[in-house]
Design a protein around this motif. Structure first.
Motif, short mmCIF file in Angstrom:
data_model
loop_
_atom_site.label_atom_id
_atom_site.label_comp_id
_atom_site.label_asym_id
_atom_site.label_seq_id
_atom_site.Cartn_x
_atom_site.Cartn_y
_atom_site.Cartn_z
N UNK A 137 0.74 9.50 -0.23
CA UNK A 137 2.02 9.32 0.45
C UNK A 137 2.53 7.87 0.39
N UNK A 138 1.75 6.97 -0.16
CA UNK A 138 2.13 5.56 -0.20
C UNK A 138 2.85 5.27 -1.52
N UNK A 139 4.10 5.70 -1.60
CA UNK A 139 4.85 5.58 -2.85
C UNK A 139 5.08 4.13 -3.29
N UNK A 140 5.26 3.16 -2.39
CA UNK A 140 5.41 1.78 -2.88
C UNK A 140 4.14 1.28 -3.58
N UNK A 145 0.97 0.23 -8.83
CA UNK A 145 -0.03 0.64 -9.82
C UNK A 145 0.64 0.92 -11.16
N UNK A 146 1.76 1.60 -11.13
CA UNK A 146 2.49 1.88 -12.39
C UNK A 146 2.96 0.58 -13.04
N UNK A 150 -1.30 0.74 -14.83
CA UNK A 150 -2.45 1.59 -14.53
C UNK A 150 -2.15 3.06 -14.84
N UNK A 151 -3.20 3.80 -15.03
CA UNK A 151 -3.14 5.23 -15.28
C UNK A 151 -3.73 5.96 -14.08
N UNK A 169 -6.18 11.00 -1.66
CA UNK A 169 -6.23 9.66 -2.24
C UNK A 169 -6.10 9.77 -3.76
N UNK A 170 -5.27 8.92 -4.31
CA UNK A 170 -5.14 8.84 -5.76
C UNK A 170 -5.95 7.64 -6.24
N UNK A 171 -6.57 7.80 -7.39
CA UNK A 171 -7.27 6.70 -8.03
C UNK A 171 -6.53 6.37 -9.31
N UNK A 172 -6.08 5.14 -9.39
CA UNK A 172 -5.42 4.61 -10.57
C UNK A 172 -6.35 3.55 -11.16
N UNK A 173 -6.25 3.31 -12.45
CA UNK A 173 -7.09 2.27 -13.05
C UNK A 173 -6.44 1.68 -14.29
N UNK A 174 -6.93 0.51 -14.62
CA UNK A 174 -6.57 -0.13 -15.89
C UNK A 174 -7.87 -0.69 -16.48
#
Length: 186
Positions: A137-140, A145-146, A150-151, A169-174
């Protein structure tokens, strides 16, 4: 103490240390409700002692090379921070995070500060993978991350209990190679 410029607007990044606990607490107090929407920090930093303990924990992480905290300042005022919540140099993994008080939102400060911190982790400490864990829910924060290139690796459904509710929870990474390629393309 050193400061790293974040651009022409006078914003800068500086380490946060335990002796700054009063200033840190005042910053959290200014943004307590806003920061607390997605971040448990305001529940943990409630007085001078807990503020000092939080910063001391990061001082110990810095000494052990397992994490970092840097304050984001505008016109000398602490308005947010970026962290390496975890950092495992041996495995080459780190988790980055951030927060801002409301007065600093919408100026690109987190993106600029996170770029500095991630670049340091990749180039100086040899980190191979930097993760960004964020509530769905934390769009900012997802937008940051984008912007960091990050992917999204996946979603951990209802994995995080926060203030009595379960959150995805979403996990993004680079990866280091992606980070370097993106830097070279700029």
């Amino acid at each position: 103490m050193y400061a790293i410029s974040l651009g022409d607007d006078g914003a800068e990044l500086r380490p946060l240390e335990p002796w700054q606990a009063g200033e840190f607490l005042a910053h959290i107090d200014r943004g307590r409700e806003f920061i607390g929407q997605h971040n448990g920090l305001p529940d943990a930093v409630t007085d001078l002692a807990s503020s000092r303990a939080f910063l001391q924990a990061y001082a110990e992480k810095a000494a052990a090379d397992t994490g970092r905290i840097h304050g984001i300042r505008t016109d000398g005022t602490l308005v947010g921070a970026v962290i390496l919540r975890t950092m495992d140099v041996t495995q080459g993994n780190a988790e980055a995070g951030c927060w801002l008080e409301p007065s600093a939102v919408g100026k690109g400060l987190v993106t600029r500060a996170a770029r500095v911190l991630i670049d340091w982790a990749v180039e100086e400490r040899g980190i191979h993978r930097v993760e960004w864990w964020v509530s769905s829910t934390n769009t900012p924060s997802i937008a940051v991350a984008r912007r960091l290139g990050m992917t999204r690796d996946g979603v951990l459904r209802e994995s995080h209990l926060y203030r009595g509710r379960r959150h995805d929870e979403e996990i993004w990474s680079v990866l280091a190679s992606e980070w370097r390629a993106a830097k070279g393309a700029v």
